[in-house]
Motif scaffolding. Structure first.
Motif: not given
Length: 211
Positions: A32-38, A176-183
């Motif tokens: 459901x989501x991808x982590x794009x930043x740490x 995008x959520x909290x600059x960290x996750x992408x739906x």
């Protein structure tokens, strides 16, 4: 990668897999989501990139009301921000600037519907046509003319463009959520129906805000 409108709703995607026995579970990374930043952003924030020309953005906003449902579910310390992209439709750059003015004046909800309708019907031929939408919805000529090329609006235009570039946005709508996750839209393809899709999408967004 070619920038496109992203097919979002399960009823439109052709990917719907009916699964009436699925048990609700926490959203899964890579599905459901991808982590794009740490590191997350300092403030809890949901950012949607959209285009007034995008038919799926229109459905997301006007029919399925996903942004408003997300906004209603936000915790008090979080916010939803919507940014317009330049890569869809001949008046996209003017609409990005006009949306920046709407944000600066705090009139997004006043002009959003008519901007969507005008873009979907391809009635905008110039900034004058977009200006008419603002005047129709109570923004004065002085507010529009004095603000459309102002320092504040230029800054918001640059911010929308820079964030779209930073996040490598190539399709819309994208959240995008909290600059960290992408739906990840494909991760919801096993939803039972549109209502299930909408609920899971909103719930996943709130889950990621608090993760």
């Amino acid at each position: 990668m070619k920038k496109t409108f992203k097919m979002t709703l399960v009823a439109l995607s052709g990917l719907l897999a009916f699964n009436t026995t699925a048990v609700a579970a926490d959203p899964t990374a890579g599905k459901e989501y991808l982590e794009i930043r740490q590191a997350p952003s300092a403030q809890k924030e949901v950012v949607e990139f959209f285009s007034f020309y995008c038919p799926h953005c229109y459905n997301f906003e006007m029919q399925y009301k996903i942004p408003s449902k997300i906004k209603a579910a936000l915790p008090k310390d979080a916010k939803l921000v919507q940014y317009h992209v330049n890569f869809a439709g001949r008046q996209s750059e003017n609409l990005t600037r006009a949306w920046a003015l709407a944000m600066a004046l705090g009139v997004e909800d006043k002009v959003k519907t008519d901007l969507f309708e005008g873009a979907q019907k391809n009635t905008f031929q110039s900034m004058d046509d977009i200006r008419a939408v603002f005047l129709k919805n109570g923004i004065t000529a002085e507010q529009f003319d004095g603000g459309i090329n102002s320092f504040a609006v230029n800054g918001l235009v640059n911010k929308q463009e820079k964030l779209a570039e930073d996040f490598k946005v190539d399709s819309v709508p994208t959240f995008f959520v909290n600059d960290k996750y992408k739906l990840n839209m494909e991760g919801f393809s096993d939803s039972k129906d549109n209502d299930d899709f909408i609920k899971r999408y909103v719930d996943t967004t709130i889950f990621l805000l608090n993760k």
